[in-house]
Write a protein that holds these residues in place. Sequence first.
Motif, short mmCIF file in Angstrom:
data_model
loop_
_atom_site.label_atom_id
_atom_site.label_comp_id
_atom_site.label_asym_id
_atom_site.label_seq_id
_atom_site.Cartn_x
_atom_site.Cartn_y
_atom_site.Cartn_z
N HIS A 1 0.86 -1.20 0.00
CA HIS A 1 0.00 0.00 0.00
C HIS A 1 0.89 1.24 0.00
N LEU A 2 0.88 1.98 -1.11
CA LEU A 2 1.74 3.15 -1.28
C LEU A 2 0.88 4.34 -1.68
N PRO A 3 0.13 4.90 -0.73
CA PRO A 3 -0.85 5.94 -1.07
C PRO A 3 -0.25 7.25 -1.55
N ALA A 4 0.99 7.54 -1.20
CA ALA A 4 1.61 8.80 -1.60
C ALA A 4 2.32 8.72 -2.94
N LEU A 5 2.27 7.56 -3.58
CA LEU A 5 3.02 7.31 -4.80
C LEU A 5 2.11 7.40 -6.02
N ASP A 6 2.59 8.01 -7.08
CA ASP A 6 1.87 8.03 -8.35
C ASP A 6 2.36 6.84 -9.19
N PRO A 7 1.57 5.77 -9.30
CA PRO A 7 2.05 4.56 -9.98
C PRO A 7 2.35 4.76 -11.46
N ARG A 8 1.84 5.81 -12.06
CA ARG A 8 2.09 6.06 -13.48
C ARG A 8 3.54 6.43 -13.75
N LEU A 9 4.24 6.87 -12.73
CA LEU A 9 5.60 7.38 -12.91
C LEU A 9 6.69 6.43 -12.43
N ILE A 10 6.28 5.23 -12.02
CA ILE A 10 7.22 4.31 -11.39
C ILE A 10 7.90 3.39 -12.41
N ILE A 11 9.20 3.23 -12.24
CA ILE A 11 9.96 2.19 -12.94
C ILE A 11 10.15 1.06 -11.93
N HIS A 12 9.48 -0.05 -12.12
CA HIS A 12 9.46 -1.10 -11.11
C HIS A 12 10.80 -1.82 -10.97
N ARG A 13 11.61 -1.82 -12.01
CA ARG A 13 12.95 -2.42 -11.92
C ARG A 13 13.97 -1.36 -12.34
N PRO A 14 14.26 -0.41 -11.47
CA PRO A 14 15.12 0.73 -11.85
C PRO A 14 16.55 0.35 -12.19
N ALA A 15 16.99 -0.85 -11.78
CA ALA A 15 18.37 -1.26 -12.05
C ALA A 15 18.49 -2.17 -13.26
N GLU A 16 17.42 -2.32 -14.01
CA GLU A 16 17.44 -3.21 -15.18
C GLU A 16 18.58 -2.81 -16.12
N GLY A 17 19.42 -3.80 -16.46
CA GLY A 17 20.52 -3.57 -17.38
C GLY A 17 21.82 -3.15 -16.73
N LEU A 18 21.80 -2.90 -15.42
CA LEU A 18 23.02 -2.45 -14.73
C LEU A 18 23.84 -3.60 -14.17
N GLY A 19 23.25 -4.78 -14.05
CA GLY A 19 23.95 -5.92 -13.49
C GLY A 19 23.04 -7.12 -13.43
N PRO A 20 23.57 -8.26 -12.99
CA PRO A 20 22.76 -9.48 -12.90
C PRO A 20 21.57 -9.28 -11.95
N MET A 21 20.41 -9.77 -12.37
CA MET A 21 19.17 -9.60 -11.59
C MET A 21 18.58 -10.94 -11.17
N GLU A 22 19.43 -11.99 -11.11
CA GLU A 22 18.90 -13.32 -10.81
C GLU A 22 18.26 -13.40 -9.43
N ALA B 1 -2.17 7.15 10.94
CA ALA B 1 -1.83 5.73 10.78
C ALA B 1 -0.34 5.51 10.61
N GLY B 2 0.44 6.60 10.63
CA GLY B 2 1.88 6.47 10.48
C GLY B 2 2.36 6.40 9.05
N ARG B 3 1.49 6.76 8.11
CA ARG B 3 1.89 6.75 6.70
C ARG B 3 2.26 8.16 6.26
#
Length: 249
Positions: free
Chosen positions: A13-34, A188-190
């Motif tokens: 639950h990430l209420p303060a985040l705009d999901p349209r702007l998110i890169i879910h794997r920001p390190a893609e291509g920088l190194g092994p992701m196994e 609620a501490g968010r």
Amino acid sequence: MMSRLRTLTDPDHLPALDPRLIIHRPAEGLGPMERPPRILLLYGSLRERSFSRLAVEEAARLLQMFGAQTRIFDPSDLPLPDQVAGDDHPAVAELREHALWSEGQVWCSPERHGQITGIMKTQIDHLPLELKGKRPTQGRTLAVMQVSGGSQSFNAVNTLRLLGRWMRMFTIPNQSSVAMAYKEFDEAGRMRPSSYYDRIVDVMEELVRFTILTRPHAAQLVDRYSERKDKGIVTPADSHISAALSRSA
């Protein structure tokens, strides 16, 4: 038994985040992701409504969204350094085990009297540079954060940067400093949507990138002539050091 890890509530639950702007794997291509990067998060207050803990929890949710594994250590029964002979205390042993498990860390402290708190420093002081031939911090990435009760300040993050360098960690360029933290979290501490929250998103993105980028090379990046000399380790002819010397000849 890992008895001092905090359970992260509502991890998705990430209420303060705009999901349209998110890169879910920001390190893609920088190194092994196994496998996911492993991140340990430390906070610096034992108050029931600890804003450094709440900030760390927001950071952990973001890190999990970016594909990382997270652990949040609860320091509530951690003794002072040298209080227990030989550091023979289960909280100390567990903290060190989590540090050895980690590939990156997040340190977040309140600023108190212009500095990090004693709780924060105690955790760092319990992480030795070397432990039975292993290094709990060396070669790991580090993100630093602070929360303040008043106007924005950078005293705590500056100290955490100094400590990260002393602990031979790769402290990332970005950082977070949340001013008047009592205004930035709801009942609620968010964390409420704000530029402060956006900065934490930035910092966690960057931490994941640097962790994936450096993870395959961490041992090589912290390899030292002086330590090889102390241990009598002779460098093989085909090592990275010999190769570098031959290229520069």
